[in-house]
Scaffold this motif. Structure first.
Motif, PDB file in Angstrom:
ATOM      1  N   SER A 336     -10.874  16.414  12.366  1.00 17.08           N
ATOM      2  CA  SER A 336      -9.512  16.260  13.697  1.00 17.08           C
ATOM      3  C   SER A 336      -8.521  15.497  12.962  1.00 17.08           C
ATOM      4  O   SER A 336      -8.920  14.571  12.209  1.00 17.08           O
ATOM      5  CB  SER A 336     -10.359  15.650  14.990  1.00 17.08           C
ATOM      6  N   GLY A 337      -7.407  15.484  13.457  1.00 24.03           N
ATOM      7  CA  GLY A 337      -6.289  14.163  13.420  1.00 24.03           C
ATOM      8  C   GLY A 337      -6.626  13.289  14.497  1.00 24.03           C
ATOM      9  O   GLY A 337      -7.166  13.484  15.652  1.00 24.03           O
ATOM     10  N   HIS A 338      -6.100  12.122  14.243  1.00 24.78           N
ATOM     11  CA  HIS A 338      -6.089  10.766  14.779  1.00 24.78           C
ATOM     12  C   HIS A 338      -5.581  11.209  16.257  1.00 24.78           C
ATOM     13  O   HIS A 338      -6.273  10.698  17.307  1.00 24.78           O
ATOM     14  CB  HIS A 338      -5.264   9.666  14.131  1.00 24.78           C
ATOM     15  N   ARG A 339      -4.598  11.992  16.499  1.00 27.82           N
ATOM     16  CA  ARG A 339      -3.913  12.247  17.714  1.00 27.82           C
ATOM     17  C   ARG A 339      -4.852  12.909  18.663  1.00 27.82           C
ATOM     18  O   ARG A 339      -4.627  12.994  19.800  1.00 27.82           O
ATOM     19  CB  ARG A 339      -2.571  12.894  17.469  1.00 27.82           C
ATOM     20  N   ASP A 340      -5.794  13.666  18.014  1.00 21.23           N
ATOM     21  CA  ASP A 340      -6.746  14.520  19.132  1.00 21.23           C
ATOM     22  C   ASP A 340      -7.338  13.614  19.768  1.00 21.23           C
ATOM     23  O   ASP A 340      -7.846  13.781  21.010  1.00 21.23           O
ATOM     24  CB  ASP A 340      -7.536  15.337  18.270  1.00 21.23           C
ATOM     25  N   GLY A 341      -7.756  12.081  19.599  1.00 16.70           N
ATOM     26  CA  GLY A 341      -8.520  11.270  20.515  1.00 16.70           C
ATOM     27  C   GLY A 341      -7.688  10.159  21.032  1.00 16.70           C
ATOM     28  O   GLY A 341      -8.117   9.712  22.176  1.00 16.70           O
ATOM     29  N   GLN A 343      -3.653   7.973  21.670  1.00 17.85           N
ATOM     30  CA  GLN A 343      -2.316   8.604  22.008  1.00 17.85           C
ATOM     31  C   GLN A 343      -1.400   7.805  20.818  1.00 17.85           C
ATOM     32  O   GLN A 343      -1.006   6.749  20.790  1.00 17.85           O
ATOM     33  CB  GLN A 343      -1.867   7.650  23.444  1.00 17.85           C
ATOM     34  N   THR A 344      -1.331   8.762  19.803  1.00 20.34           N
ATOM     35  CA  THR A 344      -0.452   8.496  18.666  1.00 20.34           C
ATOM     36  C   THR A 344       0.014   9.712  18.051  1.00 20.34           C
ATOM     37  O   THR A 344      -0.398  10.725  18.469  1.00 20.34           O
ATOM     38  CB  THR A 344      -1.422   7.775  17.492  1.00 20.34           C
ATOM     39  N   SER A 345       1.127   9.580  17.328  1.00 17.70           N
ATOM     40  CA  SER A 345       1.469  10.772  16.227  1.00 17.70           C
ATOM     41  C   SER A 345       0.874  11.018  14.986  1.00 17.70           C
ATOM     42  O   SER A 345       0.954  12.135  14.604  1.00 17.70           O
ATOM     43  CB  SER A 345       3.164  10.725  15.968  1.00 17.70           C
ATOM     44  N   CYS A 346      -0.090  10.118  14.708  1.00 22.39           N
ATOM     45  CA  CYS A 346      -1.027  10.253  13.570  1.00 22.39           C
ATOM     46  C   CYS A 346      -1.666  11.407  13.569  1.00 22.39           C
ATOM     47  O   CYS A 346      -2.370  11.613  14.554  1.00 22.39           O
ATOM     48  CB  CYS A 346      -1.568   8.876  13.500  1.00 22.39           C
ATOM     49  N   PRO A 347      -1.536  12.185  12.411  1.00 20.66           N
ATOM     50  CA  PRO A 347      -1.434  11.917  11.129  1.00 20.66           C
ATOM     51  C   PRO A 347       0.092  12.540  10.811  1.00 20.66           C
ATOM     52  O   PRO A 347       0.348  12.758   9.688  1.00 20.66           O
ATOM     53  CB  PRO A 347      -2.487  12.757  10.149  1.00 20.66           C
ATOM     54  N   GLY A 348       1.061  12.541  11.625  1.00 23.40           N
ATOM     55  CA  GLY A 348       2.176  13.397  11.454  1.00 23.40           C
ATOM     56  C   GLY A 348       2.053  14.949  11.657  1.00 23.40           C
ATOM     57  O   GLY A 348       1.208  15.301  11.385  1.00 23.40           O
ATOM     58  N   ASN A 349       3.266  15.337  12.133  1.00 24.65           N
ATOM     59  CA  ASN A 349       3.404  16.809  12.312  1.00 24.65           C
ATOM     60  C   ASN A 349       2.857  17.644  11.219  1.00 24.65           C
ATOM     61  O   ASN A 349       2.051  18.652  11.247  1.00 24.65           O
ATOM     62  CB  ASN A 349       4.532  16.995  13.100  1.00 24.65           C
ATOM     63  N   ALA A 350       3.369  17.277  10.106  1.00 23.12           N
ATOM     64  CA  ALA A 350       3.342  18.119   8.673  1.00 23.12           C
ATOM     65  C   ALA A 350       1.972  18.309   8.477  1.00 23.12           C
ATOM     66  O   ALA A 350       1.054  19.262   8.099  1.00 23.12           O
ATOM     67  CB  ALA A 350       4.042  17.625   7.713  1.00 23.12           C
ATOM     68  N   LEU A 351       1.147  17.030   8.232  1.00 20.85           N
ATOM     69  CA  LEU A 351      -0.390  16.693   7.826  1.00 20.85           C
ATOM     70  C   LEU A 351      -1.130  17.321   9.005  1.00 20.85           C
ATOM     71  O   LEU A 351      -1.991  17.922   8.667  1.00 20.85           O
ATOM     72  CB  LEU A 351      -0.554  15.395   7.586  1.00 20.85           C
ATOM     73  N   TYR A 352      -0.775  17.259  10.235  1.00 15.57           N
ATOM     74  CA  TYR A 352      -1.693  17.800  11.213  1.00 15.57           C
ATOM     75  C   TYR A 352      -1.870  19.225  11.194  1.00 15.57           C
ATOM     76  O   TYR A 352      -2.669  19.968  11.318  1.00 15.57           O
ATOM     77  CB  TYR A 352      -0.997  17.340  12.572  1.00 15.57           C
ATOM     78  N   ALA A 353      -0.534  19.995  10.780  1.00 18.38           N
ATOM     79  CA  ALA A 353      -0.345  21.302  10.518  1.00 18.38           C
ATOM     80  C   ALA A 353      -1.268  21.786   9.444  1.00 18.38           C
ATOM     81  O   ALA A 353      -1.437  22.885   9.168  1.00 18.38           O
ATOM     82  CB  ALA A 353       0.887  21.890  10.431  1.00 18.38           C
ATOM     83  N   GLN A 354      -1.536  20.984   8.407  1.00 21.14           N
ATOM     84  CA  GLN A 354      -2.363  21.040   7.206  1.00 21.14           C
ATOM     85  C   GLN A 354      -3.653  21.059   7.188  1.00 21.14           C
ATOM     86  O   GLN A 354      -4.589  21.468   6.667  1.00 21.14           O
ATOM     87  CB  GLN A 354      -2.011  20.065   5.864  1.00 21.14           C
TER      88      GLN A 354
END
Length: 589
Positions: A336-341, A343-354
């Motif tokens: 998962s991305g950090h934002r899934d748990g 309230q943060t934009s981490c890990p960024g939109n581009a990395l989240y898409a990866q």
């Protein structure tokens, strides 16, 4: 060795949160001074409420020495930006200081602080507040990383690169804490252990053009900031990955263990955290970083019985920046991305898409969980077993699918001065259960280990146990002349700090008359205590071993006047007088 091959057979002896930091890459890389050993030095500046001008900017703040990393601590640190420079040089761009509230231990411990910013060697800085004109008193926290740390980091990263090129599949090499200077930033306390059900991916919200030689110094600076400025136990992340595919061991406690970090508020006890150094809001992570994260999680999750694909339901532990209140069942992807748990934009939109690509790559190389892992459990033993007692240690050994592993040797190990020493052995039954007995004479760390054919070595989390001393006391004679000394035989094991409590009966009460320190050099010894006045005395041996306090059964001795008889009368019937001149085995205080 500067790099550690990922293997459950290699457990590190030494036992970062969310957005770890930002890199101001326009600055020169390394300070001029150097030290013989890697180290990080922390210092700071205090800012009063009026430090910000009408435009929301401070004056130029000059540090007393060159620094490599900066962050801000205080009750109100939201909306701050920073820029830095070497004295007489050009200013770096303004960089936001991220708020690290969601990157902290589940319990919410630690100070209110921003995420750190890597400066690479600066003398001066300025702060400004976005959208607000005033702010409360703040503490600017600075960290200077030694030149030796940078040189050692360069050697470690070069060695890791050679190992990565030589690797033919499997997980990437890991740069150990000792290689990037982690020995200079030791954890405050013994690491805690949980479970690994989810792998959270993060980024560090910074520039992406750092060099491979800088990465180790950045990790060291962040570790110093997290432990000393934030007040955490250790660096928050379990692993860090740079844009060159180099993987760094983060929080201490063992790369193959379920070490609880401070990387995803509310989920730390059920996850492992991997952070990619850099900003990936609009720029994708490098192929090397994506591959390293995928290989790392393809090893780490199955190691703890979790697949890399699909979802899992975990219970939120809550927290101010958590998306879900405490106790809520939360469905998360295994990766998962950090934002899934939170309230943060981490890990960024581009990395989240990866992340789907990371999951795909991990699934292609991850072993099958049901056969790739054996899980060894150990029932919680007593916190402080009695000295010399037979300590029963038990647990179960099962495969990843829950099936028992029968007929397997399990060793119980205690941590020695330099390595783990086997102190007990057992064989699992048909249901996977095992039991061993260990003679316990000294406190220390305990674990169990099993080498299951066809699976990585299974190791339980370590537990820290104390020891309850044995304290026994016996009087050589039940009566003595007043003014004389009574001989007392005592047994104290292990030899530890102790004292004799001497009480005299006055009416219906026992009144304390003396506390005599015991300086025993052997487990069995004889001491003499003066009883100056006639009367009935009660004497008790008290001992302390760490936080464990014990006392012996009391002995009673009568001091008689010169005209009194020394022949022992019948045992006294006075209330609370004890049982006479026999010692007793210590009991817990």
């Amino acid at each position: 060795m500067p790099a550690v091959r990922l293997s459950r057979r290699r457990a590190l002896a030494t036992g970062v949160a969310g957005a770890l930091g930002v890199t101001l890459s326009r600055l020169p890389a390394a300070p001029a001074w150097a030290a013989p050993r890697p180290r990080a030095r922390g210092f700071g500046l205090d800012l009063a409420r009026g430090a910000f001008g009408a435009d929301g900017t401070t004056g130029v703040l000059r540090a007393r020495r060159r620094f490599d990393l900066v962050g801000v601590r205080g009750a109100d640190v939201e909306g701050l930006e920073v820029r830095v420079r070497r004295r007489g040089g050009a200013w770096s761009p303004w960089v936001p200081l991220g708020h690290g509230a969601e990157h902290r231990p589940d319990a919410g411990t630690g100070r209110h602080a921003t995420d750190p910013v890597w400066t690479g060697g600066s003398d001066e800085l300025q702060l400004r507040r976005r959208g607000r004109r005033t702010t409360g008193p703040l503490r600017v926290q600075l960290v200077a990383v030694s030149g030796a740390a940078k040189r050692r980091g360069a050697r470690a990263t070069a060695a890791a690169s050679r190992r990565a090129k030589a690797a033919q599949g499997g997980p990437p090499p890991i740069i150990a804490r000792s290689a990037w200077g982690g020995d200079a930033v030791k954890p405050r306390a013994t690491p805690s252990y949980g479970a690994v059900q989810v792998g959270f991916v993060h980024h560090t919200v910074g520039a992406n053009d750092y060099t491979p030689e800088q990465s180790a110094g950045i990790v060291l600076g962040i570790a110093k900031y997290h432990r000393d400025s934030n007040g955490w136990n250790d660096l928050g992340y379990n692993f860090l990955v740079d844009r060159f595919g180099q993987v760094f061991e983060g929080r201490a406690g063992g790369i193959d263990q379920a070490v609880i970090g401070a990387q995803a508020q509310g989920y730390n006890a059920q996850s492992t955290g991997v952070s990619v150094l850099g900003t990936y809001g609009s720029v994708a992570a490098s192929p090397e970083a994506v591959d390293a994260v995928a290989r790392l999680l393809a090893w780490k999750l199955p190691l703890h019985g979790a697949p890399v694909e699909g979802t899992v339901v975990v219970e939120s532990a809550g927290g101010g920046q958590n998306r879900f209140k405490a106790g809520t069942p939360v469905t998360l992807n295994r990766i998962s991305g950090h934002r899934d748990g939170d309230q943060t934009s981490c890990p960024g939109n581009a990395l989240y898409a990866q992340l789907p690509e990371i999951r795909r790559r991990a699934a292609a190389i991850a072993p099958t969980v049901s056969t790739a892992v054996a899980r060894l459990s150990m029932d919680p033993p007593p916190k402080a077993p009695t000295y010399g007692a037979a300590l029963a240690v038990a647990g179960r050994l099962v495969r990843g699918d829950g099936g028992p592993v029968a007929g397997q040797r399990v060793t119980v190990q205690k941590r020695g001065a330099r390595s783990w020493v086997t102190v007990g052995k057992a064989t699992t039954g048909d249901d996977g259960a095992w039991r061993a007995e260990v003679t316990w004479r000294k406190g220390g760390r305990l674990r169990a280990r099993a080498a299951v054919p066809g699976a990585p070595v299974a190791v339980t989390p370590t537990v820290e146990l104390g020891v309850t001393p044995v304290a026994e006391l016996e009087a050589a004679a039940p009566r003595i002349r007043a003014g004389g000394r009574v001989a007392l035989d005592l047994r104290l094991a292990p030899v530890t700090s102790a004292a004799l409590l001497v009480e005299r009966q006055v009416g219906e009460r026992w009144v304390r008359v003396a506390k005599v320190p015991v300086r025993a050099k052997r487990s069995r010894s004889r001491v003499r205590v003066a009883l100056r006045r006639a009367g009935l005395y009660r004497i008790t041996l008290r001992a302390q071993a760490g936080s464990v306090a014990v006392r012996s059964a009391p002995v009673t001795v009568r001091a008689v006047s010169r005209n009194g008889s020394l022949e022992a009368p019948a045992p006294p019937s006075t209330p609370g007088s004890g049982t006479g001149g026999t010692g007793g085995v210590a009991s817990g205080a």
